[in-house]
Design a protein around this motif. Structure first.
Motif, PDB file in Angstrom:
ATOM      1  N   SER A  62     -36.558 -22.501  -5.189  1.00  0.00           N
ATOM      2  CA  SER A  62     -37.503 -23.060  -6.271  1.00  0.00           C
ATOM      3  C   SER A  62     -38.254 -21.201  -6.448  1.00  0.00           C
ATOM      4  CB  SER A  62     -39.048 -23.685  -5.209  1.00  0.00           C
ATOM      5  OG  SER A  62     -37.846 -24.567  -4.956  1.00  0.00           O
ATOM      6  N   SER A  63     -38.206 -20.653  -5.696  1.00  0.00           N
ATOM      7  CA  SER A  63     -39.083 -18.899  -5.440  1.00  0.00           C
ATOM      8  C   SER A  63     -38.395 -18.234  -6.769  1.00  0.00           C
ATOM      9  CB  SER A  63     -38.639 -18.401  -4.625  1.00  0.00           C
ATOM     10  OG  SER A  63     -37.689 -17.850  -4.238  1.00  0.00           O
ATOM     11  N   LEU A  64     -37.281 -18.996  -7.377  1.00  0.00           N
ATOM     12  CA  LEU A  64     -36.542 -17.601  -7.945  1.00  0.00           C
ATOM     13  C   LEU A  64     -36.716 -17.891  -9.524  1.00  0.00           C
ATOM     14  CD1 LEU A  64     -32.641 -18.048  -6.781  1.00  0.00           C
ATOM     15  CD2 LEU A  64     -34.235 -16.439  -6.458  1.00  0.00           C
ATOM     16  N   PRO A  65     -37.085 -16.761 -10.509  1.00  0.00           N
ATOM     17  CA  PRO A  65     -37.494 -17.059 -11.860  1.00  0.00           C
ATOM     18  C   PRO A  65     -36.501 -17.895 -12.562  1.00  0.00           C
ATOM     19  CG  PRO A  65     -36.447 -14.517 -11.577  1.00  0.00           C
ATOM     20  CD  PRO A  65     -37.059 -15.422 -10.511  1.00  0.00           C
ATOM     21  N   GLU A  66     -37.291 -18.711 -13.539  1.00  0.00           N
ATOM     22  CA  GLU A  66     -36.330 -19.812 -14.354  1.00  0.00           C
ATOM     23  C   GLU A  66     -35.154 -19.165 -14.815  1.00  0.00           C
ATOM     24  OE1 GLU A  66     -36.897 -21.949 -18.788  1.00  0.00           O
ATOM     25  OE2 GLU A  66     -38.348 -22.555 -17.733  1.00  0.00           O
ATOM     26  N   SER A  67     -34.925 -17.418 -15.346  1.00  0.00           N
ATOM     27  CA  SER A  67     -33.448 -17.613 -15.866  1.00  0.00           C
ATOM     28  C   SER A  67     -32.806 -17.545 -14.562  1.00  0.00           C
ATOM     29  CB  SER A  67     -33.965 -15.263 -16.640  1.00  0.00           C
ATOM     30  OG  SER A  67     -33.660 -15.516 -14.785  1.00  0.00           O
ATOM     31  N   GLU A  68     -32.503 -17.248 -13.634  1.00  0.00           N
ATOM     32  CA  GLU A  68     -32.220 -16.899 -11.877  1.00  0.00           C
ATOM     33  C   GLU A  68     -32.011 -18.644 -11.554  1.00  0.00           C
ATOM     34  OE1 GLU A  68     -30.173 -14.281 -10.877  1.00  0.00           O
ATOM     35  OE2 GLU A  68     -31.731 -13.323 -12.828  1.00  0.00           O
ATOM     36  N   ARG A  69     -32.124 -20.010 -12.321  1.00  0.00           N
ATOM     37  CA  ARG A  69     -31.739 -20.782 -12.068  1.00  0.00           C
ATOM     38  C   ARG A  69     -31.087 -21.977 -12.925  1.00  0.00           C
ATOM     39  NH1 ARG A  69     -36.766 -23.513 -11.908  1.00  0.00           N
ATOM     40  NH2 ARG A  69     -37.977 -21.801 -12.138  1.00  0.00           N
ATOM     41  N   GLN A  70     -30.434 -21.052 -13.961  1.00  0.00           N
ATOM     42  CA  GLN A  70     -29.556 -21.437 -15.097  1.00  0.00           C
ATOM     43  C   GLN A  70     -28.161 -21.187 -15.679  1.00  0.00           C
ATOM     44  OE1 GLN A  70     -32.145 -20.387 -19.067  1.00  0.00           O
ATOM     45  NE2 GLN A  70     -32.147 -22.513 -18.293  1.00  0.00           N
ATOM     46  N   GLY A  71     -27.541 -21.424 -16.091  1.00  0.00           N
ATOM     47  CA  GLY A  71     -26.495 -20.566 -16.365  1.00  0.00           C
ATOM     48  C   GLY A  71     -25.423 -20.279 -15.218  1.00  0.00           C
ATOM     49  N   THR A  72     -24.463 -19.139 -15.395  1.00  0.00           N
ATOM     50  CA  THR A  72     -23.513 -18.569 -13.842  1.00  0.00           C
ATOM     51  C   THR A  72     -24.714 -18.313 -12.557  1.00  0.00           C
ATOM     52  OG1 THR A  72     -23.296 -16.695 -15.049  1.00  0.00           O
ATOM     53  CG2 THR A  72     -21.720 -18.394 -15.701  1.00  0.00           C
ATOM     54  N   ASN A  73     -26.073 -18.015 -13.494  1.00  0.00           N
ATOM     55  CA  ASN A  73     -26.593 -17.423 -12.422  1.00  0.00           C
ATOM     56  C   ASN A  73     -27.092 -18.250 -11.170  1.00  0.00           C
ATOM     57  OD1 ASN A  73     -27.757 -14.781 -13.026  1.00  0.00           O
ATOM     58  ND2 ASN A  73     -28.745 -14.588 -14.408  1.00  0.00           N
ATOM     59  N   LEU A  74     -27.518 -19.413 -12.162  1.00  0.00           N
ATOM     60  CA  LEU A  74     -27.801 -20.688 -10.500  1.00  0.00           C
ATOM     61  C   LEU A  74     -26.435 -20.651  -9.741  1.00  0.00           C
ATOM     62  CD1 LEU A  74     -28.875 -23.024  -9.800  1.00  0.00           C
ATOM     63  CD2 LEU A  74     -27.929 -24.465 -11.711  1.00  0.00           C
ATOM     64  N   LEU A  75     -25.309 -20.310 -10.548  1.00  0.00           N
ATOM     65  CA  LEU A  75     -23.727 -20.657 -10.018  1.00  0.00           C
ATOM     66  C   LEU A  75     -23.959 -19.475  -8.578  1.00  0.00           C
ATOM     67  CD1 LEU A  75     -20.976 -21.416 -11.714  1.00  0.00           C
ATOM     68  CD2 LEU A  75     -22.391 -22.741 -10.946  1.00  0.00           C
TER      69      LEU A  75
END
Length: 563
Positions: A62-75
């Motif tokens: 939850s504390s991560l920016p949106e870009s880190e919570r989608q795509g391969t960054n989410l993995l």
């Protein structure tokens, strides 16, 4: 002096000797030394986590920016969550290895082998104390029915945990949903990724060995030649091997029966989240126990021979867009959700995020609808607000603020919505506990549920979306109505006069006190008689005796007159 072989050495030797025999494979599985194994617990927690506990498990996102919570960054950012305190267990074909024993719990058919039949089960806490695991096919111990992959759910399931470990009939294998050959290699470590129970399911041995093998997953082109496992055994129908409907080509793909499609897709998604090198570092290093995995959207990258992944060479599995579609058309059902919780509570200490949040697959890889694939992520993961266990094809929710208690006579409103506006059919598992004001609605139209009597049941919303039947359930727990002072108000017959005193009801409610008082009076009477007999005067005793004699005499005389 004779040399005695240590029991541990003998155990390892027997494990090696039994490898391949039970699975029908020629290669050997070696128990890991680099991935310490745990012992299976004998005290089993059968409860599912609450929504708030599930959200808390992923809260670091939850504390991560949106870009880190989608795509391969989410993995990449899911990996440390899934890896934290993860437990591994002994894996191999030996009958006493932990994974075989764990199937008795995590892959149990809970309808055919209910928890209530297990010694040590406590219904009040939904736990099992001192569970006795089976040990072998010949000495089965606990031997429940198994919810094995590839066995038709609408047929009589003869699969048992310790019944048969072969590739014939109802025999089961340890099915690596992500094949070992696709990035793990074959024979270095016995645990680690290959022993991860989150993708190591009980599966029908025939389909595992002869139809799935290690082929990519995908829709089979039925206009071309294909093989149906139902030709081997009727209850395996719908498990197909053929060429890809999506990409064509000559490499075979494997398409499981419809009821297993989503389960398999989400297990594959889990593996890509748990085992990757997207951060560019890993304290464990990349090896056959901790591979670097990737899901691809083609069939041309398939490699038949086993190989090891590295920091620069991924272990590949596909077909991505077909797996995304399977995730949508076969959302998590109660059995799969429960398996995820059983693993977390009792064994692995980690979860499959794509069972908890199926929509997150589309936040990583995009979406596929009826063969049309768009690779753009559809959103960013937010564990605090994202709907849990929701495929979003069919949504079921309570309208308004949920009541703290749902008492007899109360009502609540439910609403179901379908992605394509398909109509909804409604039903109640036990209609004596709750009723519905209607049994069919349009998408988005609400129904009213009325509580009838105390108990637990489920309201079920069903719709056919894209030719596939979808259903969602809503748990209903009804309690007896409480009076203003907090006491339970008895439910009475409508014809009874509520203002009149009902001695029978009063006696039933207070019979314990009646019994206690009666026994007390009887004891007191006996004490009085004993004391009187011991300390009473002779004159009093004589008077009592004369009175008794007169009474008896008079009674006999009266009886003679009657005759």
């Amino acid at each position: 002096m004779k040399k005695i072989i240590p029991l541990s050495v003998l155990s390892i030797a027997l494990t090696f000797a039994s490898v391949g025999f039970l699975k029908g494979n020629s290669y050997k599985e070696v128990l890991a030394t680099s991935y310490p194994t745990s012992s299976v617990t004998k005290n089993i927690n059968l409860n599912d986590l609450s929504d708030s506990d599930i959200r808390a498990y992923y809260s670091s996102l939850s504390s991560l920016p949106e870009s880190e919570r989608q795509g391969t960054n989410l993995l990449k950012n899911l990996k440390p969550i899934l890896k934290n305190n993860q437990k591994y267990f002994s894996y191999g074909s030996g009958a006493t290895t932990a994974v075989w024993q764990m199937y008795e719990i995590v892959d149990r058919d809970w309808e055919k082998s209910p928890a209530s039949a297990i010694p040590g089960y406590d219904a009040a806490t939904n736990t099992i104390t001192n569970y006795s695991y089976g040990k072998s096919a010949s000495s089965p111990g606990m031997n429940p029915y198994i919810h094995a992959l590839y066995v038709n759910r609408d047929k009589e399931n003869g699969t048992k945990a310790w019944g048969d470990h072969t590739q014939t009939n109802y025999g089961i294998n340890q099915e690596h949903i992500w094949p070992k050959s696709a990035g793990f290699g074959q024979d270095e470590y016995g645990t680690g990724a290959r022993g991860d129970i989150m993708h190591l399911w009980a599966g029908n041995g025939r389909v595992n060995g002869y139809h799935h093998n290690n082929w990519y997953y995908g829709f089979v082109d039925k206009n071309q030649s294909y093989d149906d496992a139902g030709n081997d055994y009727p209850y395996l129908a719908g498990n197909l091997k053929g060429t890809s409907k999506t990409f064509g080509g000559t490499n075979p793909v494997f398409e499981p029966q419809d009821s297993d499609k989503g389960d398999i897709a989400r297990a594959i998604f889990y593996m890509a989240a748990r085992y990757n090198y997207l951060s560019g570092s890993d304290s464990d290093g990349i090896d056959s126990g901790n591979p670097n995995l990737e899901i691809v959207n083609n069939v041309t990258s398939f490699v038949k021979a086993e190989y090891y992944s590295t920091t620069t060479k991924t272990g590949k599995m596909g077909i991505l867009q077909d797996l995304l579609e399977w995730n949508r058309i076969d959302p998590p059902d109660e059995w799969e959700i429960h398996r995820n919780n059983l693993c977390y509570n009792n064994y692995t200490n980690n979860r499959n995020p794509f069972i908890d949040f199926p929509q997150w697959a589309e936040y990583v890889w995009g979406q596929s609808n009826n063969g049309t694939y768009v690779s753009t992520p559809t959103g960013a993961a937010n564990p605090a607000t994202d709907s849990i266990n929701d495929s979003e094809l069919l949504k079921l929710e309570e309208v308004g603020t949920p009541q703290a208690t749902f008492e007899v006579g109360n009502t609540k409103t439910l609403k179901a919505t379908t992605e394509d506006d398909s109509p909804i059919t409604w039903s109640v598992e036990d209609s004596t506990i709750a009723s519905l004001d209607k049994t069919s609605t349009a998408s988005g139209e609400s129904v009213t549920v009325t509580a009838l009597k105390d108990g637990e049941t489920k309201v079920i919303a069903t719709a056919t979306i894209g030719g596939v039947q979808q259903s969602k359930t809503f748990k209903i727990v009804v309690s007896e109505k409480k009076s203003s002072d907090g006491e339970t108000t008895p439910q009475s017959d409508d014809n009874e006069n509520q203002s009149s005193f009902d001695f029978k009801t009063f006696f039933e409610a207070n019979k314990v006190w009646f019994i206690v008082c009666g026994v007390g009076l009887l004891v007191l009477l006996i004490v009085v008689i004993v004391l009187f007999a011991k300390f009473g005067s002779k004159k009093a005793k004589k008077k009592v005796n004369n009175t008794i004699k007169k009474t008896v005499k008079k009674s006999i005389k009266n009886q003679s007159k009657k005759k």
